[in-house]
Scaffold this motif. Structure first.
Motif, PDB file in Angstrom:
ATOM      1  N   UNK A 195       0.843  -1.189   0.000  1.00 15.11           N
ATOM      2  CA  UNK A 195       0.000   0.000   0.000  1.00 15.11           C
ATOM      3  C   UNK A 195       0.880   1.242   0.000  1.00 15.11           C
ATOM      4  N   UNK A 196       0.622   2.150  -0.927  1.00 17.65           N
ATOM      5  CA  UNK A 196       1.374   3.401  -0.964  1.00 17.65           C
ATOM      6  C   UNK A 196       0.426   4.556  -0.682  1.00 17.65           C
ATOM      7  N   UNK A 197       0.734   5.312   0.383  1.00 18.21           N
ATOM      8  CA  UNK A 197      -0.074   6.454   0.783  1.00 18.21           C
ATOM      9  C   UNK A 197       0.641   7.763   0.439  1.00 18.21           C
ATOM     10  N   UNK A 198      -0.095   8.866   0.574  1.00 21.70           N
ATOM     11  CA  UNK A 198       0.483  10.174   0.281  1.00 21.70           C
ATOM     12  C   UNK A 198       1.420  10.649   1.383  1.00 21.70           C
ATOM     13  N   UNK A 199       1.126  10.249   2.641  1.00 21.50           N
ATOM     14  CA  UNK A 199       1.899  10.735   3.781  1.00 21.50           C
ATOM     15  C   UNK A 199       2.247   9.574   4.720  1.00 21.50           C
ATOM     16  N   UNK A 200       3.414   9.632   5.396  1.00 17.62           N
ATOM     17  CA  UNK A 200       3.790   8.585   6.352  1.00 17.62           C
ATOM     18  C   UNK A 200       2.794   8.433   7.499  1.00 17.62           C
ATOM     19  N   UNK A 201       2.174   9.535   7.929  1.00 19.76           N
ATOM     20  CA  UNK A 201       1.216   9.417   9.033  1.00 19.76           C
ATOM     21  C   UNK A 201      -0.015   8.609   8.629  1.00 19.76           C
ATOM     22  N   UNK A 202      -0.343   8.625   7.338  1.00 24.78           N
ATOM     23  CA  UNK A 202      -1.453   7.795   6.862  1.00 24.78           C
ATOM     24  C   UNK A 202      -1.060   6.321   6.889  1.00 24.78           C
ATOM     25  N   UNK A 203       0.180   6.061   6.527  1.00 24.59           N
ATOM     26  CA  UNK A 203       0.685   4.686   6.587  1.00 24.59           C
ATOM     27  C   UNK A 203       0.688   4.184   8.023  1.00 24.59           C
ATOM     28  N   UNK A 204       1.032   5.073   8.968  1.00 26.49           N
ATOM     29  CA  UNK A 204       1.040   4.698  10.382  1.00 26.49           C
ATOM     30  C   UNK A 204      -0.348   4.312  10.853  1.00 26.49           C
ATOM     31  N   UNK A 205      -1.356   5.049  10.404  1.00 25.28           N
ATOM     32  CA  UNK A 205      -2.729   4.707  10.790  1.00 25.28           C
ATOM     33  C   UNK A 205      -3.122   3.340  10.240  1.00 25.28           C
ATOM     34  N   UNK A 206      -2.732   3.085   8.997  1.00 18.42           N
ATOM     35  CA  UNK A 206      -3.030   1.782   8.402  1.00 18.42           C
ATOM     36  C   UNK A 206      -2.311   0.660   9.148  1.00 18.42           C
ATOM     37  N   UNK A 207      -1.050   0.912   9.503  1.00 20.55           N
ATOM     38  CA  UNK A 207      -0.255  -0.061  10.252  1.00 20.55           C
ATOM     39  C   UNK A 207      -0.970  -0.419  11.552  1.00 20.55           C
ATOM     40  N   UNK A 208      -1.331   0.619  12.316  1.00 19.30           N
ATOM     41  CA  UNK A 208      -1.945   0.394  13.624  1.00 19.30           C
ATOM     42  C   UNK A 208      -3.253  -0.367  13.521  1.00 19.30           C
ATOM     43  N   UNK A 209      -3.982  -0.137  12.436  1.00 16.99           N
ATOM     44  CA  UNK A 209      -5.281  -0.793  12.280  1.00 16.99           C
ATOM     45  C   UNK A 209      -5.170  -2.207  11.739  1.00 16.99           C
ATOM     46  N   UNK A 210      -4.201  -2.443  10.843  1.00 16.77           N
ATOM     47  CA  UNK A 210      -4.143  -3.729  10.144  1.00 16.77           C
ATOM     48  C   UNK A 210      -3.348  -4.800  10.875  1.00 16.77           C
ATOM     49  N   UNK A 211      -2.278  -4.409  11.575  1.00 13.11           N
ATOM     50  CA  UNK A 211      -1.410  -5.413  12.185  1.00 13.11           C
ATOM     51  C   UNK A 211      -2.186  -6.225  13.216  1.00 13.11           C
ATOM     52  N   UNK A 212      -2.090  -7.527  13.108  1.00 13.25           N
ATOM     53  CA  UNK A 212      -2.747  -8.417  14.048  1.00 13.25           C
ATOM     54  C   UNK A 212      -4.177  -8.784  13.676  1.00 13.25           C
ATOM     55  N   UNK A 213      -4.773  -8.061  12.725  1.00 13.07           N
ATOM     56  CA  UNK A 213      -6.130  -8.393  12.309  1.00 13.07           C
ATOM     57  C   UNK A 213      -6.148  -9.727  11.564  1.00 13.07           C
ATOM     58  N   UNK A 214      -7.258 -10.418  11.636  1.00 11.14           N
ATOM     59  CA  UNK A 214      -7.368 -11.720  10.992  1.00 11.14           C
ATOM     60  C   UNK A 214      -7.892 -11.552   9.565  1.00 11.14           C
ATOM     61  N   UNK A 215      -7.255 -12.232   8.628  1.00  6.86           N
ATOM     62  CA  UNK A 215      -7.682 -12.249   7.224  1.00  6.86           C
ATOM     63  C   UNK A 215      -7.604 -13.691   6.774  1.00  6.86           C
ATOM     64  N   UNK A 216      -8.762 -14.280   6.531  1.00  8.36           N
ATOM     65  CA  UNK A 216      -8.785 -15.694   6.203  1.00  8.36           C
ATOM     66  C   UNK A 216      -8.312 -16.562   7.353  1.00  8.36           C
ATOM     67  N   UNK A 217      -8.524 -16.069   8.579  1.00  9.58           N
ATOM     68  CA  UNK A 217      -8.107 -16.805   9.767  1.00  9.58           C
ATOM     69  C   UNK A 217      -6.644 -16.639  10.124  1.00  9.58           C
ATOM     70  N   UNK A 218      -5.910 -15.813   9.361  1.00  4.03           N
ATOM     71  CA  UNK A 218      -4.479 -15.610   9.605  1.00  4.03           C
ATOM     72  C   UNK A 218      -4.228 -14.198  10.122  1.00  4.03           C
ATOM     73  N   UNK A 219      -3.397 -14.035  11.163  1.00  2.00           N
ATOM     74  CA  UNK A 219      -3.090 -12.693  11.663  1.00  2.00           C
ATOM     75  C   UNK A 219      -2.186 -11.945  10.688  1.00  2.00           C
ATOM     76  N   UNK A 220      -2.542 -10.721  10.386  1.00  2.71           N
ATOM     77  CA  UNK A 220      -1.784  -9.913   9.445  1.00  2.71           C
ATOM     78  C   UNK A 220      -0.500  -9.402  10.098  1.00  2.71           C
ATOM     79  N   UNK A 221       0.596  -9.499   9.386  1.00  2.00           N
ATOM     80  CA  UNK A 221       1.884  -8.944   9.800  1.00  2.00           C
ATOM     81  C   UNK A 221       2.162  -7.735   8.907  1.00  2.00           C
ATOM     82  N   UNK A 222       2.465  -6.595   9.520  1.00  3.24           N
ATOM     83  CA  UNK A 222       2.690  -5.371   8.748  1.00  3.24           C
ATOM     84  C   UNK A 222       4.083  -4.827   9.014  1.00  3.24           C
TER      85      UNK A 222
END
Length: 236
Positions: A195-222
């Motif tokens: 994922x490419x965002x316009x600003x690093x702070x947007x990437x940080x928000x995505x990181x905080x939200x996505x890491x550890x979430x389950x996708x297909x039963x698997x925890x996401x690593x970011x």
């Protein structure tokens, strides 16, 4: 019907290991495998913190430190993993992570100050992986090669990920590599999402939200990816 041998769950010496039953102990023993995490947002629950930490592996013990009078979080905790070999990788991935207005500090508890790696150095996981937020985020452990084989399923996955991750900022590019036809050149990064965002702070928000979430039963690593490496498609 085969009955489980309950004796196999309890060591002969009688020192019961709760992790064998999937129980996370609240007693974190002192030693080289004890890990400190500070800068935890006060609104996060114990389960949310555990889910974040377990993106790297199952926990053996976890203890969120709370105020004795109010019972509220003090913003730091101690934990250990069942597999001690993943500690440095987890510390590297979690240390410096931003969650809202907080920045996590994650290190072995016997290391006074600092972290297992200076912020901004290249990570141990592969080319272009760094700790400081960049405009590019790599999501791993989400997809398999089989998930991407069917054209319609691929398009559905692409649109779902794009819609979800657009919530965190101006998403400039979504890249989901997949294998080409037989005989085509090897494609790197298959099964990962970039994922490419316009600003690093947007990437940080995505990181905080996505890491550890389950996708297909698997925890996401970011992890953050060097922008130049992304542009050149230099994936590990």
């Amino acid at each position: 019907m085969t009955l489980m041998n309950l004796d196999s769950l309890v060591p002969v010496q009688g020192s019961f290991n709760p992790s064998l039953l999937g129980i996370v102990s609240t007693q974190v023993p002192d030693g080289p495998n004890k890990v400190f995490i500070g800068g935890i947002p006060y609104h996060l629950t114990e389960d949310q913190i555990k889910e974040l930490l377990q993106a790297y592996g199952p926990l053996g013990a976890f203890n969120l430190i709370k105020d004795a009078n109010t019972g509220l979080s003090k913003g730091y905790a101690f934990f250990e993993y069942q597999d001690s070999t993943i500690i440095d990788v987890a510390c590297q991935g979690l240390n410096g992570m931003q969650i809202n207005d907080k920045t996590l500090t994650v290190r072995r508890a016997n290391q006074q100050g600092g972290s297992s790696q200076k912020t901004g150095q290249m990570g141990a996981g592969g080319l272009g992986q760094i700790q400081m937020p960049t405009r590019v985020l790599e999501l791993d452990n989400m997809l398999t090669e089989e998930d991407l084989q069917n054209e319609e399923e691929y398009e559905d996955i692409y649109e779902d990920i794009k819609e979800e991750c657009s919530k965190y900022g101006n998403l400039e590019e979504v890249l989901i590599p997949r294998k080409g036809q037989e005989g085509a050149p090897e494609v790197k990064g298959v099964g990962r999402v970039y994922l490419k965002y316009s600003k690093p702070e947007e990437t940080s928000r995505a990181y905080a939200s996505m890491v550890g979430r389950k996708f297909g039963g698997r925890p996401v690593v970011a992890k953050y990816l060097d922008e130049d490496a992304f542009t050149k498609r230099e994936f590990s």
